[in-house]
Design a protein around this motif. Structure first.
Motif, mmCIF file in Angstrom:
data_model
loop_
_atom_site.group_PDB
_atom_site.id
_atom_site.type_symbol
_atom_site.label_atom_id
_atom_site.label_comp_id
_atom_site.label_asym_id
_atom_site.label_seq_id
_atom_site.Cartn_x
_atom_site.Cartn_y
_atom_site.Cartn_z
ATOM 1 N N MET A 1 0.840 -1.185 0.000
ATOM 2 C CA MET A 1 0.000 0.000 0.000
ATOM 3 C C MET A 1 0.886 1.250 0.000
ATOM 4 O O MET A 1 1.885 1.308 0.690
ATOM 5 C CB MET A 1 -0.905 -0.012 1.231
ATOM 6 N N ALA A 2 0.483 2.228 -0.763
ATOM 7 C CA ALA A 2 1.272 3.450 -0.901
ATOM 8 C C ALA A 2 1.122 4.338 0.337
ATOM 9 O O ALA A 2 0.043 4.445 0.915
ATOM 10 C CB ALA A 2 0.827 4.215 -2.135
ATOM 11 N N LYS A 3 2.226 4.962 0.697
ATOM 12 C CA LYS A 3 2.226 5.898 1.822
ATOM 13 C C LYS A 3 1.688 7.239 1.326
ATOM 14 O O LYS A 3 2.121 7.746 0.293
ATOM 15 C CB LYS A 3 3.647 6.058 2.348
ATOM 16 N N GLU A 35 9.825 1.739 -1.608
ATOM 17 C CA GLU A 35 8.628 2.335 -1.004
ATOM 18 C C GLU A 35 7.780 2.969 -2.106
ATOM 19 O O GLU A 35 8.302 3.505 -3.076
ATOM 20 C CB GLU A 35 9.055 3.414 -0.006
ATOM 21 N N SER A 36 6.472 2.898 -1.984
ATOM 22 C CA SER A 36 5.605 3.588 -2.945
ATOM 23 C C SER A 36 4.829 4.684 -2.219
ATOM 24 O O SER A 36 4.504 4.551 -1.032
ATOM 25 C CB SER A 36 4.655 2.608 -3.638
#
Length: 69
Positions: A1-3, A35-36
């Motif tokens: 899941m994207a931050k 990281e996304s």
């Protein structure tokens, strides 16, 4: 899941979860480590992710850093 990262009128980026400011450099390191992110304008919720990624890439190229393939 994207931050989730929010961009405010003062052009400052904030991590929506921790409420702490985040820099382009910190975003670049996160992207490099896998990281996304989802980057949105705070008031309009407009998606600025691609625009911000492009700016980070431009800044890296401009500074002479090598880009990983």
């Amino acid at each position: 899941m994207a931050k989730l990262i929010k961009k405010y009128k003062n052009r400052q980026l904030y991590d929506a979860e921790s409420k702490n400011p985040i820099t382009f450099g910190e975003l670049a390191k996160g992207i490099e480590s896998g990281e996304s992110y989802l980057i949105v304008e705070n008031e309009t919720e407009k998606d600025l992710t691609l625009q911000t990624y492009a700016q980070i890439l431009y800044e890296q190229i401009k500074s002479g850093k090598s880009i990983k393939e």
